[in-house]
Design an enzyme around this catalytic site. Structure first.
Site, PDB file in Angstrom:
ATOM      1  N   VAL A  64      32.801  58.741  45.136  1.00 43.88           N
ATOM      2  CA  VAL A  64      32.395  58.273  43.796  1.00 43.88           C
ATOM      3  C   VAL A  64      32.614  56.769  43.619  1.00 43.88           C
ATOM      4  O   VAL A  64      31.984  56.149  42.762  1.00 43.88           O
ATOM      5  CB  VAL A  64      33.114  59.029  42.649  1.00 43.88           C
ATOM      6  CG1 VAL A  64      32.721  60.494  42.614  1.00 43.88           C
ATOM      7  CG2 VAL A  64      34.617  58.846  42.699  1.00 43.88           C
ATOM      8  N   ASN A  90      35.354  64.205  37.241  1.00 37.53           N
ATOM      9  CA  ASN A  90      36.725  64.692  37.413  1.00 37.53           C
ATOM     10  C   ASN A  90      37.464  64.027  38.582  1.00 37.53           C
ATOM     11  O   ASN A  90      38.691  63.973  38.582  1.00 37.53           O
ATOM     12  CB  ASN A  90      36.676  66.220  37.626  1.00 37.53           C
ATOM     13  CG  ASN A  90      37.962  66.764  38.186  1.00 37.53           C
ATOM     14  OD1 ASN A  90      38.939  66.956  37.456  1.00 37.53           O
ATOM     15  ND2 ASN A  90      38.010  66.995  39.500  1.00 37.53           N
ATOM     16  N   TYR A 155      46.288  53.360  36.802  1.00 35.33           N
ATOM     17  CA  TYR A 155      45.786  54.681  36.402  1.00 35.33           C
ATOM     18  C   TYR A 155      45.587  54.757  34.881  1.00 35.33           C
ATOM     19  O   TYR A 155      44.555  55.236  34.405  1.00 35.33           O
ATOM     20  CB  TYR A 155      46.792  55.729  36.889  1.00 35.33           C
ATOM     21  CG  TYR A 155      46.398  57.168  36.682  1.00 35.33           C
ATOM     22  CD1 TYR A 155      45.411  57.765  37.460  1.00 35.33           C
ATOM     23  CD2 TYR A 155      47.050  57.944  35.722  1.00 35.33           C
ATOM     24  CE1 TYR A 155      45.082  59.106  37.281  1.00 35.33           C
ATOM     25  CE2 TYR A 155      46.730  59.285  35.543  1.00 35.33           C
ATOM     26  CZ  TYR A 155      45.740  59.860  36.321  1.00 35.33           C
ATOM     27  OH  TYR A 155      45.424  61.184  36.137  1.00 35.33           O
ATOM     28  N   ILE A 188      49.458  68.874  34.525  1.00 28.83           N
ATOM     29  CA  ILE A 188      48.830  70.107  34.990  1.00 28.83           C
ATOM     30  C   ILE A 188      49.279  70.348  36.434  1.00 28.83           C
ATOM     31  O   ILE A 188      49.345  69.408  37.232  1.00 28.83           O
ATOM     32  CB  ILE A 188      47.279  69.956  34.955  1.00 28.83           C
ATOM     33  CG1 ILE A 188      46.790  69.467  33.576  1.00 28.83           C
ATOM     34  CG2 ILE A 188      46.596  71.253  35.367  1.00 28.83           C
ATOM     35  CD1 ILE A 188      47.022  70.386  32.408  1.00 28.83           C
TER      36      ILE A 188
HETATM   37  P1  NDP Z   1      43.756  66.593  42.940  1.00 26.67           P
HETATM   38  O1  NDP Z   1      44.470  65.476  43.621  1.00 26.67           O
HETATM   39  O2  NDP Z   1      44.298  67.978  43.059  1.00 26.67           O
HETATM   40  O3  NDP Z   1      42.216  66.600  43.433  1.00 26.67           O
HETATM   41  C1  NDP Z   1      41.492  65.411  43.445  1.00 26.67           C
HETATM   42  C2  NDP Z   1      40.040  65.707  43.660  1.00 26.67           C
HETATM   43  O4  NDP Z   1      39.306  64.471  43.598  1.00 26.67           O
HETATM   44  C3  NDP Z   1      39.756  66.305  45.019  1.00 26.67           C
HETATM   45  O5  NDP Z   1      38.709  67.237  44.880  1.00 26.67           O
HETATM   46  C4  NDP Z   1      39.293  65.106  45.842  1.00 26.67           C
HETATM   47  O6  NDP Z   1      38.397  65.434  46.913  1.00 26.67           O
HETATM   48  C5  NDP Z   1      38.551  64.321  44.780  1.00 26.67           C
HETATM   49  N1  NDP Z   1      38.396  62.903  45.080  1.00 26.67           N
HETATM   50  C6  NDP Z   1      39.377  61.960  45.229  1.00 26.67           C
HETATM   51  N2  NDP Z   1      38.827  60.758  45.500  1.00 26.67           N
HETATM   52  C7  NDP Z   1      37.481  60.945  45.502  1.00 26.67           C
HETATM   53  C8  NDP Z   1      36.372  60.082  45.731  1.00 26.67           C
HETATM   54  N3  NDP Z   1      36.534  58.776  46.002  1.00 26.67           N
HETATM   55  N4  NDP Z   1      35.115  60.600  45.671  1.00 26.67           N
HETATM   56  C9  NDP Z   1      34.930  61.914  45.412  1.00 26.67           C
HETATM   57  N5  NDP Z   1      35.949  62.777  45.201  1.00 26.67           N
HETATM   58  C10 NDP Z   1      37.197  62.305  45.245  1.00 26.67           C
HETATM   59  O7  NDP Z   1      43.616  66.153  41.418  1.00 26.67           O
HETATM   60  P2  NDP Z   1      43.747  66.987  40.049  1.00 26.67           P
HETATM   61  O8  NDP Z   1      42.966  68.225  40.132  1.00 26.67           O
HETATM   62  O9  NDP Z   1      45.181  67.034  39.674  1.00 26.67           O
HETATM   63  O10 NDP Z   1      43.062  65.957  39.024  1.00 26.67           O
HETATM   64  C11 NDP Z   1      41.696  66.029  38.671  1.00 26.67           C
HETATM   65  C12 NDP Z   1      41.417  64.990  37.598  1.00 26.67           C
HETATM   66  O11 NDP Z   1      42.255  65.242  36.469  1.00 26.67           O
HETATM   67  C13 NDP Z   1      41.718  63.557  38.028  1.00 26.67           C
HETATM   68  O12 NDP Z   1      40.768  62.680  37.468  1.00 26.67           O
HETATM   69  C14 NDP Z   1      43.086  63.301  37.443  1.00 26.67           C
HETATM   70  O13 NDP Z   1      43.307  61.928  37.238  1.00 26.67           O
HETATM   71  C15 NDP Z   1      42.981  64.074  36.145  1.00 26.67           C
HETATM   72  N6  NDP Z   1      44.271  64.431  35.580  1.00 26.67           N
HETATM   73  C16 NDP Z   1      45.139  65.240  36.260  1.00 26.67           C
HETATM   74  C17 NDP Z   1      46.354  65.573  35.703  1.00 26.67           C
HETATM   75  C18 NDP Z   1      47.335  66.460  36.379  1.00 26.67           C
HETATM   76  O14 NDP Z   1      48.419  66.651  35.825  1.00 26.67           O
HETATM   77  N7  NDP Z   1      47.029  67.040  37.527  1.00 26.67           N
HETATM   78  C19 NDP Z   1      46.758  65.034  34.390  1.00 26.67           C
HETATM   79  C20 NDP Z   1      45.767  64.212  33.762  1.00 26.67           C
HETATM   80  C21 NDP Z   1      44.580  63.924  34.348  1.00 26.67           C
HETATM   81  P3  NDP Z   1      38.948  65.884  48.397  1.00 26.67           P
HETATM   82  O15 NDP Z   1      39.411  67.314  48.245  1.00 26.67           O
HETATM   83  O16 NDP Z   1      37.759  65.771  49.294  1.00 26.67           O
HETATM   84  O17 NDP Z   1      40.066  64.946  48.737  1.00 26.67           O
END
Ligand code: NDP
Length: 247
Positions: A64, A90, A155, A188
């Site tokens: 992305v 996301n 962030y 989360i």
């Molecule tokens: P994870 O670290 O568990 O997963 C991250 C996801 O983003 C993976 O699917 C990864 O793909 C993908 N990703 C990372 N970099 C890229 C990129 N450059 N291009 C495409 N895909 C990418 O994250 P979470 O599920 O915890 O978080 C999801 C969203 O929610 C994020 O935006 C995070 O900032 C936000 N968030 C999360 C919180 C939490 O407590 N967990 C709290 C608040 C917000 P791959 O599997 O291929 O590496």
């Protein structure tokens, strides 16, 4: 192939919150394009969940943070599926550290992935959405975009930026019946938060009125509402999913 189903693209759909959102969209009968950057195995697992839930889907690899990659990926998606109706921005990363020690590269990586990535995907999807005179964009921001957080200036800035992006897009495209909203999760349970040490988790827990960390499903439920027809009169808003940690 994708027949009359709504076509959804979920960035970072391979794991965590993105995976739960994909499964929800599957349950709503969508065709879900599950984006990932490196973990194709995890993205395939998400596709299984989408299908089990009653949807259809396909994985799509792109970074992305790479504007050109995003544009060409969306072109291929529209060529194959005929349209894009729903985009969930996301994908996100953290590169935490105190400002004194934070490198320029840490700032750039986080801003490029979390904020510029959302801009790039929204821009790529708006043309087909305008044509349909219907669209849903949901940006996954964060509690720290509102509260700030020491050690996360990059962030927090990116996540606050997503709120401004959301409101501005909402104003630009409302006349085309395209809504743009945010969901701001608190803490989360995912791989992103598993990295935190137990003392930090305990402290966080003590600050959450509902006295529990959230689940990816809690976030997916808010997304389900925002992409539904019932939310057609809701745009430029943020739904906070944080157990009351920030009010
Ligand atoms: P994870 O670290 O568990 O997963 C991250 C996801 O983003 C993976 O699917 C990864 O793909 C993908 N990703 C990372 N970099 C890229 C990129 N450059 N291009 C495409 N895909 C990418 O994250 P979470 O599920 O915890 O978080 C999801 C969203 O929610 C994020 O935006 C995070 O900032 C936000 N968030 C999360 C919180 C939490 O407590 N967990 C709290 C608040 C917000 P791959 O599997 O291929 O590496």
């Amino acid at each position: 192939m994708t027949d009359h189903r709504k076509i959804a693209v979920v960035t970072g759909g391979s794991r965590g919150i993105g995976r739960a959102i994909c499964a929800r969209l599957g349950r709503m009968g969508c065709f879900v394009w599950v984006n990932y950057v490196s973990r194709s195995d995890a993205a395939e697992k998400t596709i299984e969940l989408v299908k089990q839930a009653g949807g259809q889907g396909q994985t799509v690899q792109f970074d992305v943070a790479d504007f050109d990659q995003v544009q060409s990926a969306f072109k291929s998606i529209v060529a194959e599926s005929g349209s894009v109706d729903i985009v969930i921005n996301n994908a996100g990363i953290t590169r935490d550290g105190l400002v004194a020690r934070m490198k320029e590269a840490d700032w750039d990586a986080v801003l490029d992935t979390n904020l510029k990535g959302a801009f790039a995907c929204a821009k790529a999807a708006l043309k087909p959405m305008m044509k349909n005179r219907w669209g849903r964009i949901v940006n996954i921001s964060s509690i720290v975009g509102y509260s700030g957080n020491g050690g996360q200036v990059n962030y927090a800035a990116a996540k606050a930026g997503m709120v401004g992006l959301t409101k501005s897009l909402a104003r630009e495209f409302a006349s085309r019946k395209i809504t743009v909203n945010c969901v701001a999760p608190g803490y989360i349970v995912t791989e992103m938060t598993q990295e935190l040490d137990d003392a930090v988790k305990e402290k966080m827990l003590s600050e959450i009125p509902l006295a529990a960390l959230g689940e990816a499903e809690d976030v997916a439920a808010a997304v389900e509402y925002l992409v539904s027809d019932q939310a057609g009169y809701v745009t430029g808003q943020t739904i906070h999913v944080n157990g009351g940690m920030y009010m």
